[in-house]
Design a protein around this motif. Sequence first.
Motif, mmCIF file in Angstrom:
data_model
loop_
_atom_site.group_PDB
_atom_site.id
_atom_site.type_symbol
_atom_site.label_atom_id
_atom_site.label_comp_id
_atom_site.label_asym_id
_atom_site.label_seq_id
_atom_site.Cartn_x
_atom_site.Cartn_y
_atom_site.Cartn_z
ATOM 1 N N UNK A 128 -39.809 30.795 -46.472
ATOM 2 C CA UNK A 128 -38.644 30.797 -45.593
ATOM 3 C C UNK A 128 -38.490 29.476 -44.855
ATOM 4 N N UNK A 129 -39.557 28.981 -44.243
ATOM 5 C CA UNK A 129 -39.472 27.769 -43.436
ATOM 6 C C UNK A 129 -39.005 26.574 -44.265
ATOM 7 N N UNK A 130 -39.573 26.396 -45.455
ATOM 8 C CA UNK A 130 -39.199 25.265 -46.300
ATOM 9 C C UNK A 130 -37.754 25.377 -46.767
ATOM 10 N N UNK A 148 -31.713 37.914 -42.134
ATOM 11 C CA UNK A 148 -31.958 39.346 -42.008
ATOM 12 C C UNK A 148 -33.278 39.706 -42.656
ATOM 13 N N UNK A 149 -34.127 40.406 -41.946
ATOM 14 C CA UNK A 149 -35.424 40.803 -42.510
ATOM 15 C C UNK A 149 -35.741 42.242 -42.113
ATOM 16 N N UNK A 150 -36.580 42.874 -42.923
ATOM 17 C CA UNK A 150 -36.972 44.267 -42.705
ATOM 18 C C UNK A 150 -35.744 45.177 -42.590
ATOM 19 N N UNK A 151 -34.736 44.920 -43.393
ATOM 20 C CA UNK A 151 -33.487 45.673 -43.293
ATOM 21 C C UNK A 151 -33.711 47.164 -43.532
ATOM 22 N N UNK A 152 -33.140 47.979 -42.678
ATOM 23 C CA UNK A 152 -33.204 49.453 -42.640
ATOM 24 C C UNK A 152 -34.569 49.982 -42.221
ATOM 25 N N UNK A 153 -35.515 49.087 -41.910
ATOM 26 C CA UNK A 153 -36.849 49.525 -41.515
ATOM 27 C C UNK A 153 -36.995 49.516 -39.988
ATOM 28 N N UNK A 154 -38.160 49.945 -39.522
ATOM 29 C CA UNK A 154 -38.395 50.088 -38.084
ATOM 30 C C UNK A 154 -38.212 48.777 -37.338
ATOM 31 N N UNK A 155 -38.695 47.667 -37.917
ATOM 32 C CA UNK A 155 -38.642 46.375 -37.239
ATOM 33 C C UNK A 155 -37.524 45.480 -37.793
ATOM 34 N N UNK A 156 -36.417 46.101 -38.158
ATOM 35 C CA UNK A 156 -35.261 45.346 -38.642
ATOM 36 C C UNK A 156 -34.874 44.265 -37.632
ATOM 37 N N UNK A 157 -34.573 43.081 -38.159
ATOM 38 C CA UNK A 157 -34.282 41.949 -37.276
ATOM 39 C C UNK A 157 -33.225 41.041 -37.894
ATOM 40 N N UNK A 158 -32.310 40.569 -37.046
ATOM 41 C CA UNK A 158 -31.350 39.539 -37.436
ATOM 42 C C UNK A 158 -31.499 38.357 -36.494
ATOM 43 N N UNK A 159 -31.590 37.169 -37.073
ATOM 44 C CA UNK A 159 -31.599 35.942 -36.283
ATOM 45 C C UNK A 159 -30.357 35.146 -36.644
ATOM 46 N N UNK A 160 -29.649 34.669 -35.632
ATOM 47 C CA UNK A 160 -28.385 33.984 -35.858
ATOM 48 C C UNK A 160 -28.385 32.638 -35.142
ATOM 49 N N UNK A 161 -27.706 31.656 -35.731
ATOM 50 C CA UNK A 161 -27.596 30.353 -35.088
ATOM 51 C C UNK A 161 -27.348 29.260 -36.103
ATOM 52 N N UNK A 162 -27.200 28.017 -35.643
ATOM 53 C CA UNK A 162 -27.046 26.884 -36.569
ATOM 54 C C UNK A 162 -28.306 26.712 -37.416
ATOM 55 N N UNK A 163 -28.144 26.286 -38.637
ATOM 56 C CA UNK A 163 -29.288 26.137 -39.543
ATOM 57 C C UNK A 163 -30.430 25.293 -38.975
ATOM 58 N N UNK A 164 -30.159 24.141 -38.334
ATOM 59 C CA UNK A 164 -31.280 23.352 -37.795
ATOM 60 C C UNK A 164 -32.112 24.129 -36.781
ATOM 61 N N UNK A 165 -31.453 24.945 -35.954
ATOM 62 C CA UNK A 165 -32.182 25.735 -34.962
ATOM 63 C C UNK A 165 -33.030 26.808 -35.633
ATOM 64 N N UNK A 166 -32.470 27.472 -36.630
ATOM 65 C CA UNK A 166 -33.224 28.504 -37.342
ATOM 66 C C UNK A 166 -34.406 27.891 -38.085
ATOM 67 N N UNK A 167 -34.194 26.703 -38.667
ATOM 68 C CA UNK A 167 -35.272 26.029 -39.387
ATOM 69 C C UNK A 167 -36.397 25.634 -38.434
ATOM 70 N N UNK A 168 -36.040 25.138 -37.278
ATOM 71 C CA UNK A 168 -37.048 24.725 -36.298
ATOM 72 C C UNK A 168 -37.861 25.923 -35.828
ATOM 73 N N UNK A 169 -37.193 27.031 -35.551
ATOM 74 C CA UNK A 169 -37.893 28.231 -35.087
ATOM 75 C C UNK A 169 -38.823 28.778 -36.171
ATOM 76 N N UNK A 170 -38.369 28.743 -37.419
ATOM 77 C CA UNK A 170 -39.199 29.253 -38.518
ATOM 78 C C UNK A 170 -40.438 28.398 -38.725
#
Length: 276
Positions: A160-162, A179-201
Amino acid sequence: MVATPIGNLRDITLRALDILKRADLVLAEDTRVTRKLLSAHGVSARVEPYHEHNAVEAGERALSRLEEGAAIAMVSDAGTPLVSDPGERLVAAAIAAGHRVIPIPGASALLAAVSASGLPGGRFMFAGFPPPKTKARREDFEALAAVPASLVFFESGPRLSESLADMAAVFGAREAVIGRELTKLFEEFRRGPLPDLAKAAALGDPPKGEIVIIVGAPTKAAGLSEADIEAGGADAALRNALARLPLREAAQEVAGALDAPRRPLYQRALILKGNA
């Protein structure tokens, strides 16, 4: 072709359960995963493996069973079969042999992610899994850079990070959703500009499981200058257009898409084509 849940086992349709109960044979990507699903819903069925490593042998057996009049259900580990899953060869062979192939729709990670992303869903392109190597991955992204639609990718946690870093390098600061763990208990969506998402990952541990990434469609540049064009600011869009169109038409398409002057784009396209 029977769609199965992508996480929550209750996301199975009544029709899918009817089909699985009546099938003479269920072909499964991973029999352990499928037997867990069948057991949860009280379904007893004959299950055999069908995956990329045994596709030829298992496919020939399945075709023979079809010739005998058997009803065969195919499932993947999760979601709708053939969406980045094995089975294309068997489906094509069954159709060529005159057998009826019936879709039993249901859960899909692709559509689930698009529906909750918050990005425009009227036009999107499913691009599957990006290549695993950086060079090929960036070339793949460059070929998609000018597509006037949201781009939907599948990706594994360890990569994911690369992949996000390469997306940010090619697509720039486009809005994106993970989007990860879709329909599961720990379902999560992260939103934002690509550079920010890349840095966080890059700062966190690789997440587990498969992930859906949606990259927003390109927006028109505010008057891309000749200097920007000469510096390679439109190269990804030009390469994509040149792969599909004659030189003059490619320059014209990119000029319209990027709100840029056509003449310097044409000159830049000449250079790119000469270096190809």
